[in-house]
Structures are given as C-alpha cells and as structure tokens.
Motif scaffolding. Structure first.
Motif, PDB file in Angstrom:
ATOM      1  N   ASP A   2       0.842  -1.196   0.000  1.00 43.39           N
ATOM      2  CA  ASP A   2       0.000   0.000   0.000  1.00 43.39           C
ATOM      3  C   ASP A   2       0.874   1.241   0.000  1.00 43.39           C
ATOM      4  OD1 ASP A   2      -2.247  -1.522   0.151  1.00 43.39           O
ATOM      5  OD2 ASP A   2      -2.770  -0.975   2.195  1.00 43.39           O
ATOM      6  N   PHE A  21      -7.068   6.934   0.200  1.00 37.56           N
ATOM      7  CA  PHE A  21      -7.139   5.614  -0.419  1.00 37.56           C
ATOM      8  C   PHE A  21      -5.757   5.234  -0.950  1.00 37.56           C
ATOM      9  CE2 PHE A  21     -11.391   7.326  -0.687  1.00 37.56           C
ATOM     10  CZ  PHE A  21     -12.180   6.247  -0.309  1.00 37.56           C
ATOM     11  N   ARG A  24      -2.662   0.236  -4.733  1.00 35.59           N
ATOM     12  CA  ARG A  24      -2.286  -1.172  -4.565  1.00 35.59           C
ATOM     13  C   ARG A  24      -2.063  -1.784  -5.930  1.00 35.59           C
ATOM     14  NH1 ARG A  24      -6.503  -3.640  -0.059  1.00 35.59           N
ATOM     15  NH2 ARG A  24      -5.641  -2.533   1.737  1.00 35.59           N
ATOM     16  N   GLU A  34      -7.814  -9.018  -4.694  1.00 40.50           N
ATOM     17  CA  GLU A  34      -7.380  -7.677  -4.312  1.00 40.50           C
ATOM     18  C   GLU A  34      -8.509  -6.657  -4.483  1.00 40.50           C
ATOM     19  OE1 GLU A  34      -4.559  -6.597  -2.766  1.00 40.50           O
ATOM     20  OE2 GLU A  34      -4.238  -8.734  -2.559  1.00 40.50           O
ATOM     21  N   TYR A  38      -9.995  -4.449  -1.477  1.00 37.97           N
ATOM     22  CA  TYR A  38     -10.032  -2.987  -1.554  1.00 37.97           C
ATOM     23  C   TYR A  38     -11.432  -2.478  -1.211  1.00 37.97           C
ATOM     24  CZ  TYR A  38      -8.206   1.521  -3.225  1.00 37.97           C
ATOM     25  OH  TYR A  38      -7.740   2.810  -3.305  1.00 37.97           O
ATOM     26  N   ASP A  41     -12.093  -3.141   2.518  1.00 37.01           N
ATOM     27  CA  ASP A  41     -11.279  -2.304   3.402  1.00 37.01           C
ATOM     28  C   ASP A  41     -11.687  -0.835   3.373  1.00 37.01           C
ATOM     29  OD1 ASP A  41      -9.835  -4.586   4.013  1.00 37.01           O
ATOM     30  OD2 ASP A  41      -8.062  -4.026   2.838  1.00 37.01           O
ATOM     31  N   PRO A  46     -12.289   0.735  -6.433  1.00 36.38           N
ATOM     32  CA  PRO A  46     -11.136   1.483  -6.946  1.00 36.38           C
ATOM     33  C   PRO A  46     -11.229   1.701  -8.452  1.00 36.38           C
ATOM     34  CG  PRO A  46     -10.561  -0.805  -6.721  1.00 36.38           C
ATOM     35  CD  PRO A  46     -11.962  -0.661  -6.181  1.00 36.38           C
TER      36      PRO A  46
END
Length: 80
Positions: A2, A21, A24, A34, A38, A41, A46
């Motif tokens: 990150d 944000f 990644r 992933e 994302y 989290d 994204p």
C-alpha cells in the motif's frame, strides 16, 4: 504493498488521487481477491489501470498477494 499518494503520473498525465485511499498492485491471478479486499477495506470501488502505465519508478509494483510483477494498479481518483 500500500502507498498513499495525492497524485501520480499515468500515461504522461498528472492524475489527482484521494490520499485517504492507497495505491495497490495485483497480478492477474490475484486481481479479483485484491479488488474484493479494496472494496471491503475502504468501502469504495477502486479505479483500475494497467500497472505499466503508472510512471513512478520508485513504487513497488508487485502483487500484494504473491509478490509477482503486477499487471493492474488499484487506486481512487479525485472526482471520479
């Protein structure tokens, strides 16, 4: 890996990012995992780019899950 930034150069354009944000990276094999992580989290989907379009050579462009060279960057653009 990150990394939180407020801007990046992508294909020669300066792109403003939301600094809360992270950026990644993921390989093709772990992209779905992933992406799910994302969203879970950060409660936001994204924006995605090919990792090789990110023009910051100081970034570690390896997959967070396996360490392989990343193919996809996950980040959150300002205003998107």
């Amino acid at each position: 890996m990150d990394r939180k930034l407020d801007h990046l150069k992508i294909e020669g354009k300066d792109v403003e990012l939301l600094p809360e944000f992270p950026v990644r990276f993921a390989c093709i094999e772990h992209f779905d995992e992933e992406l799910d992580d994302y969203v879970n989290d950060f409660e936001a989907a994204p924006d995605t780019y090919r990792a090789d379009l990110i023009e910051d050579e100081s970034m570690d462009k390896r997959c967070r899950a396996c360490g392989a060279p990343a193919k996809i960057a996950l980040l959150k653009e300002k205003g998107m």
